[in-house]
Design a protein around this motif. Structure first.
Motif, PDB file in Angstrom:
ATOM      1  N   SER A   1       0.816  -1.213   0.000  1.00  0.00           N
ATOM      2  CA  SER A   1       0.000   0.000   0.000  1.00  0.00           C
ATOM      3  C   SER A   1       0.852   1.265   0.000  1.00  0.00           C
ATOM      4  O   SER A   1       0.355   2.340  -0.320  1.00  0.00           O
TER       5      SER A   1
ATOM      6  N   CYS B   1       0.675   3.197  -3.132  1.00  0.00           N
ATOM      7  CA  CYS B   1      -0.569   3.840  -3.511  1.00  0.00           C
ATOM      8  C   CYS B   1      -1.134   4.719  -2.400  1.00  0.00           C
ATOM      9  O   CYS B   1      -1.482   5.851  -2.640  1.00  0.00           O
TER      10      CYS B   1
ATOM     11  N   TYR C   1      -3.989   4.480  -0.743  1.00  0.00           N
ATOM     12  CA  TYR C   1      -5.432   4.677  -0.641  1.00  0.00           C
ATOM     13  C   TYR C   1      -5.993   4.020   0.612  1.00  0.00           C
ATOM     14  O   TYR C   1      -6.812   4.604   1.310  1.00  0.00           O
ATOM     15  N   THR C   2      -5.556   2.786   0.886  1.00  0.00           N
ATOM     16  CA  THR C   2      -6.019   2.061   2.064  1.00  0.00           C
ATOM     17  C   THR C   2      -5.154   0.827   2.268  1.00  0.00           C
ATOM     18  O   THR C   2      -4.572   0.314   1.319  1.00  0.00           O
TER      19      THR C   2
ATOM     20  N   GLY D   1     -14.945   2.438  -4.165  1.00  0.00           N
ATOM     21  CA  GLY D   1     -14.331   2.944  -2.947  1.00  0.00           C
ATOM     22  C   GLY D   1     -12.813   2.905  -2.966  1.00  0.00           C
ATOM     23  O   GLY D   1     -12.176   2.594  -3.979  1.00  0.00           O
ATOM     24  N   ASP D   2     -12.244   3.237  -1.812  1.00  0.00           N
ATOM     25  CA  ASP D   2     -10.793   3.325  -1.681  1.00  0.00           C
ATOM     26  C   ASP D   2     -10.098   1.988  -1.907  1.00  0.00           C
ATOM     27  O   ASP D   2      -8.985   1.940  -2.430  1.00  0.00           O
TER      28      ASP D   2
ATOM     29  N   LYS E   1      -9.615   1.678  -5.509  1.00  0.00           N
ATOM     30  CA  LYS E   1      -8.499   2.547  -5.925  1.00  0.00           C
ATOM     31  C   LYS E   1      -7.170   1.875  -5.628  1.00  0.00           C
ATOM     32  O   LYS E   1      -6.245   1.908  -6.447  1.00  0.00           O
ATOM     33  N   GLN E   2      -7.068   1.260  -4.434  1.00  0.00           N
ATOM     34  CA  GLN E   2      -5.842   0.557  -4.061  1.00  0.00           C
ATOM     35  C   GLN E   2      -5.582  -0.587  -5.036  1.00  0.00           C
ATOM     36  O   GLN E   2      -4.458  -0.770  -5.505  1.00  0.00           O
TER      37      GLN E   2
ATOM     38  N   CYS F   1      -4.432   0.789  -8.413  1.00  0.00           N
ATOM     39  CA  CYS F   1      -3.061   1.270  -8.315  1.00  0.00           C
ATOM     40  C   CYS F   1      -2.075   0.103  -8.298  1.00  0.00           C
ATOM     41  O   CYS F   1      -1.073   0.118  -9.015  1.00  0.00           O
TER      42      CYS F   1
ATOM     43  N   GLU G   1      -7.358   5.280 -11.680  1.00  0.00           N
ATOM     44  CA  GLU G   1      -7.532   4.976 -10.259  1.00  0.00           C
ATOM     45  C   GLU G   1      -8.699   5.808  -9.736  1.00  0.00           C
ATOM     46  O   GLU G   1      -8.533   6.742  -8.967  1.00  0.00           O
TER      47      GLU G   1
ATOM     48  N   GLY H   1     -11.620   4.360  -8.366  1.00  0.00           N
ATOM     49  CA  GLY H   1     -12.396   3.707  -7.328  1.00  0.00           C
ATOM     50  C   GLY H   1     -13.674   3.049  -7.799  1.00  0.00           C
ATOM     51  O   GLY H   1     -14.500   2.643  -6.988  1.00  0.00           O
TER      52      GLY H   1
END
Length: 120
Positions: A31, A34, A36-37, A49-50, A53-54, A57, A73, A75
């Motif tokens: 992570s 990236c 995001y989470t 959601g995040d 996105k993760q 990425c 990216e 989400g």
């Protein structure tokens, strides 16, 4: 006899704890690319959601020997993300189901951290 049983349980607990401790570490390291989470829930087509996105990425950080299309990216798991997940699962040699669960996250984190090319 009781000492052996207790010793075996303690050893099993240490081994189990070590296995649990290493899985989140790979997630946290992957992570970093990236940010995001660090959460890695089960995802599928139309997820948002995040965590998506993760995923997008991390998929963008997997080098393929034959090149790949960069994902937005955004989400939102649509057609491009779906195709990238199916391709990754096929190239990584894991079960292809189009769902990103623990096995896919684990393989994806490993490839991102290794920076090695998938021959696909």
């Amino acid at each position: 006899m009781r000492n052996r049983l207790v010793g075996g349980l303690v050893t099993a607990g240490i081994v189990l704890a070590a296995g649990i401790a290493t899985a989140p570490a790979a997630s946290a390291q992957a992570s970093q690319y990236c940010g995001y989470t660090g959460a890695q829930p089960t995802l599928r087509y139309n997820s948002t959601g995040d965590a998506v996105k993760q995923l997008q990425c991390e998929l963008n950080h997997v080098p393929y020997s034959s090149g790949s299309t960069r994902l937005d990216e955004d989400g939102a798991w649509g057609n491009a993300t779906d195709a990238a997940v199916w391709r990754f699962q096929r190239c990584a040699g894991i079960g292809q189901d189009g769902i990103v669960g623990p096995q896919t996250w684990d393989k994806l984190n490993g490839w991102v951290l290794a920076h090695s090319s998938l021959d696909c």
